[in-house]
Design a protein around this motif. Structure first.
Motif, PDB file in Angstrom:
ATOM      1  N   GLY A   1     -27.158  63.934 -14.217  1.00 20.37           N
ATOM      2  CA  GLY A   1     -26.004  63.160 -13.769  1.00 20.37           C
ATOM      3  C   GLY A   1     -24.915  63.094 -14.828  1.00 20.37           C
ATOM      4  O   GLY A   1     -23.725  63.117 -14.512  1.00 20.37           O
ATOM      5  N   VAL A   2     -25.329  63.004 -16.109  1.00 20.01           N
ATOM      6  CA  VAL A   2     -24.336  63.035 -17.193  1.00 20.01           C
ATOM      7  C   VAL A   2     -23.588  64.363 -17.173  1.00 20.01           C
ATOM      8  O   VAL A   2     -22.368  64.418 -17.374  1.00 20.01           O
ATOM      9  N   GLY A   3     -24.318  65.442 -16.901  1.00 13.00           N
ATOM     10  CA  GLY A   3     -23.672  66.746 -16.792  1.00 13.00           C
ATOM     11  C   GLY A   3     -22.684  66.796 -15.643  1.00 13.00           C
ATOM     12  O   GLY A   3     -21.565  67.318 -15.780  1.00 13.00           O
ATOM     13  N   TRP A   4     -23.087  66.240 -14.489  1.00 11.46           N
ATOM     14  CA  TRP A   4     -22.155  66.179 -13.361  1.00 11.46           C
ATOM     15  C   TRP A   4     -20.910  65.382 -13.724  1.00 11.46           C
ATOM     16  O   TRP A   4     -19.788  65.753 -13.344  1.00 11.46           O
ATOM     17  N   LEU A   5     -21.104  64.272 -14.442  1.00 11.37           N
ATOM     18  CA  LEU A   5     -19.967  63.445 -14.837  1.00 11.37           C
ATOM     19  C   LEU A   5     -19.017  64.220 -15.753  1.00 11.37           C
ATOM     20  O   LEU A   5     -17.791  64.119 -15.625  1.00 11.37           O
ATOM     21  N   ALA A   6     -19.587  65.011 -16.671  1.00 16.09           N
ATOM     22  CA  ALA A   6     -18.744  65.835 -17.539  1.00 16.09           C
ATOM     23  C   ALA A   6     -17.958  66.863 -16.728  1.00 16.09           C
ATOM     24  O   ALA A   6     -16.781  67.145 -17.020  1.00 16.09           O
ATOM     25  N   VAL A   7     -18.602  67.417 -15.699  1.00 17.29           N
ATOM     26  CA  VAL A   7     -17.907  68.373 -14.836  1.00 17.29           C
ATOM     27  C   VAL A   7     -16.768  67.684 -14.089  1.00 17.29           C
ATOM     28  O   VAL A   7     -15.676  68.243 -13.936  1.00 17.29           O
ATOM     29  N   VAL A   8     -17.009  66.451 -13.621  1.00 17.18           N
ATOM     30  CA  VAL A   8     -15.970  65.702 -12.912  1.00 17.18           C
ATOM     31  C   VAL A   8     -14.768  65.486 -13.822  1.00 17.18           C
ATOM     32  O   VAL A   8     -13.612  65.719 -13.438  1.00 17.18           O
TER      33      VAL A   8
END
Length: 404
Positions: free
Chosen positions: A159-166
């Motif tokens: 989820g942290v990775g997804w947040l970085a992508v966002v």
């Protein structure tokens, strides 16, 4: 970091808005294709003007959305009613290309832009609720079996990775989504120039009107206030001069009244000068000046200012005038219990938003002060949008160019 997060939130807002116009574009594309197919047998000729009107309406909605984010995309007027003339119209041909691209590209980027933050929230919070789902029911794109807390924490890291992508890819997705509209919905070069000339002519007329109104206001203030006070001072000084020979004790009383009238004249003169260019802007800057307005507002006002670099004096004075008039209107007409004022700089634009929770129904035609605000904004090549449905809330959005 705070600026990056705000940019990502704005990008998400634009992606969601673009997803909405993409759905409208998809519906308009299907309708245009259906009418075109019906025209092959002659039935669709009667429906062609309506289809062109729908196409222009959807395109204008996208133009308005893009104009609220970045450079303006001007509207081009009503759609042609004749089908043959429409086929020769370069604007219609560009809109047909846009509606096809946006129905596919805008819809896809909008879905991706909406799905990424949902994935981020889902995976980030998964360690809190993973026990509520079976081990094989892992969320999102998780391919491993979640048997315990370590596996759930791994999902949280995803989820942290997804947040970085966002945060990193959201603005780029928004630009990709906006690209067909900025490319195809802008008027052709010759039309753009003529529209710009017409716009500059209109804004010049608005500037002259605003200047004339301002001069009349200053003249009226000086004539009805300061001039009358100074005439009173002159009369009282003459009376005091005569009283010095007849009744010296009476002269002192008259001189005191003359001094009081002179002080009132000076106060009114300062008020007129502040109305031309508030000195508080020089003393305290735009944020301090607006804080003073918010503190003195009859309606409780929540103020947010994010303008790290000073703008031109004329732009700051216009923003100050907009907020002052908006607060005055809210106090006099809206019946609001609270007003939110947000002022921020976005690249070369100063954005002013005023929202009150009153009963709405604001109408420029009823002399509520909105016309004066619009003229002053347009005099500086700015744009103003007011939405005020019955029952509220009333939202005023102003963009002012302030240089790079």
């Amino acid at each position: 970091m705070r600026r990056r997060v705000r940019t990502s939130v704005d990008a998400l807002e634009h992606l969601v808005g673009g997803l909405g116009t993409a759905l409208l574009a998809l519906g308009a594309l299907i309708w245009v294709l259906a009418v075109a197919a019906a025209c092959l047998v002659g039935v669709g000729l009667l429906l062609a003007p309506g289809a062109l009107s729908v196409l222009r309406s959807v395109a204008d909605r996208e133009r308005a959305r893009l104009s609220r984010w970045g450079g303006p995309v001007p509207e081009v007027g009503p759609a042609p009613v004749d089908g043959r003339a429409a086929l020769r119209d370069p604007v219609v041909r560009r809109e047909l290309g846009w509606v096809t691209l946006h129905a596919v590209l805008g819809f896809g980027t909008g879905l991706i832009g909406l799905a990424l933050p949902l994935y981020a929230v889902q995976d980030l919070t998964f360690p809190l609720w993973f026990r509520l789902v079976p081990p094989d029911a892992a969320p999102g794109v998780v391919w491993w079996r979640v048997d315990g807390l370590p596996d759930a924490l791994a999902v949280g890291l995803l989820g942290v990775g997804w947040l970085a992508v966002v945060v990193g890819a959201g603005p780029a997705l928004a630009r990709v989504q906006a690209w067909p509209g900025r490319w195809l919905l802008s008027p052709p070069p010759g039309v753009d120039l003529s529209l710009r000339v017409a716009q500059l002519t209109a804004t010049r007329a608005a500037a002259l009107d605003a200047h004339a109104v301002e001069l009349r206001r200053i003249e009226r203030s000086l004539h009805d206030g300061t001039q009358n006070r100074l005439v009173a001072v002159n009369v009282l000084l003459g009376a005091a001069r005569r009283a010095l020979r007849r009744d010296p004790g009476r002269a002192d009383e008259i001189l005191e009244r003359a001094q009081h009238a002179a002080e009132q004249a000076l106060g009114e003169l300062r008020t007129v000068v502040r109305g031309i260019l508030p000195p508080v802007l020089d003393d305290r800057g735009l944020a301090g000046a607006l804080a003073g307005l918010a503190g003195g507002s009859p309606v409780p006002c929540r103020l947010t200012v994010d303008v790290p670099v000073r703008c031109a004096v004329a732009v700051e004075a216009t923003a100050y005038f907009v907020v002052a008039e908006a607060l005055t209107n809210a106090a006099r007409h809206s019946g609001a219990d609270a007003v939110d004022v947000a002022v921020r700089r976005d690249r070369d634009r100063l954005l002013v938003t005023v929202v009150d929770d009153g009963h709405g129904g604001a109408d420029e035609a009823r002399g509520s002060g909105l016309t004066g605000i619009r003229r002053r904004v347009e005099a500086y090549d700015g744009r103003m949008t007011v939405t005020s449905p019955t029952g509220g809330p009333t939202r005023m959005y102003v963009e002012l160019p302030c240089g790079s």
